[in-house]
Enzyme design. Sequence first.
Site, PDB file in Angstrom:
ATOM      1  N   SER A 172      27.748 108.198  16.680  1.00  0.00           N
ATOM      2  CA  SER A 172      27.871 109.583  17.144  1.00  0.00           C
ATOM      3  C   SER A 172      28.332 109.560  18.592  1.00  0.00           C
ATOM      4  O   SER A 172      28.179 108.540  19.281  1.00  0.00           O
ATOM      5  CB  SER A 172      26.506 110.277  17.043  1.00  0.00           C
ATOM      6  OG  SER A 172      26.459 111.457  17.815  1.00  0.00           O
ATOM      7  N   TYR A 181      17.207 110.707  19.783  1.00  0.00           N
ATOM      8  CA  TYR A 181      18.462 110.610  19.044  1.00  0.00           C
ATOM      9  C   TYR A 181      19.462 109.738  19.807  1.00  0.00           C
ATOM     10  O   TYR A 181      20.115 108.873  19.221  1.00  0.00           O
ATOM     11  CB  TYR A 181      19.045 112.007  18.810  1.00  0.00           C
ATOM     12  CG  TYR A 181      20.230 112.007  17.865  1.00  0.00           C
ATOM     13  CD1 TYR A 181      20.057 111.709  16.516  1.00  0.00           C
ATOM     14  CD2 TYR A 181      21.515 112.307  18.316  1.00  0.00           C
ATOM     15  CE1 TYR A 181      21.135 111.706  15.640  1.00  0.00           C
ATOM     16  CE2 TYR A 181      22.593 112.299  17.445  1.00  0.00           C
ATOM     17  CZ  TYR A 181      22.396 112.005  16.105  1.00  0.00           C
ATOM     18  OH  TYR A 181      23.469 111.997  15.244  1.00  0.00           O
TER      19      TYR A 181
END
Length: 243
Positions: free
Chosen positions: A144, A157
């Site tokens: 990501s 995250y």
Amino acid sequence: MNPSACPELQDRTILVTGAGRGLGAAICHTLAADGARLVLADLDAARARAQAEQLDCKTLALALDVGDDAAVQNAIAQAVEHFGALDAVINNAAIDITVPIDELDVADWERVLRTNLTGPFIVAKHAAAHMRTRRRGHIVNIASTASKRAWPNASVYHASKWGLLGLSHALHAELRPQGIKVSAVVAGGMRTPFLLDRFPDIDPGLLQDPAHVARAVRFVLTQPDETVIPEVMVLPMRETSWP
């Protein structure tokens, strides 16, 4: 197989985690059109089966908690027994908890890391054990832009995705001499439940269709045997988390 399909993927067995919806489902639909044989693994077994029923290819739907070592070993064994081999795995399953650090419980920190980082490690470990015997295979890790930059209230995250990108490059260096390719696909924001369900005020126009990222996965999987792509980034044109 459709006329524009990639023959390189015909009858290749590919396991996709988090296959029940979002990017995982888009990856499955893209690879199915190329005649791949798909193992759809998802924490929600019913969701995996529902996706499998939509695909025009050979499938195996499995319930899988990627953070469970024994469950991953069993899933890979089932894939190999069912299809005879395992050619690639796509580490796509991921979760997130978006809160300030003072509201982030240790249990939630560990739960996110278990899915987003420990899970890909376990899948890669056991997939590589099978692939090593054939001296060929491919591990694709869905990273990501959170593995490149940071924003507030997403510490766990970011930690998991920076770790996943590091793991991916480390495995690329370690497994390449054994004939195993490892690629990281760094995906920008997508129009999937992962974002849309949690951030109802987000502008969908800033996001991309997950099918576009799925095509990048297809691209890295279809490189000639002599070529590997260690990392590729796929961003929406109006991505706000990247310059």
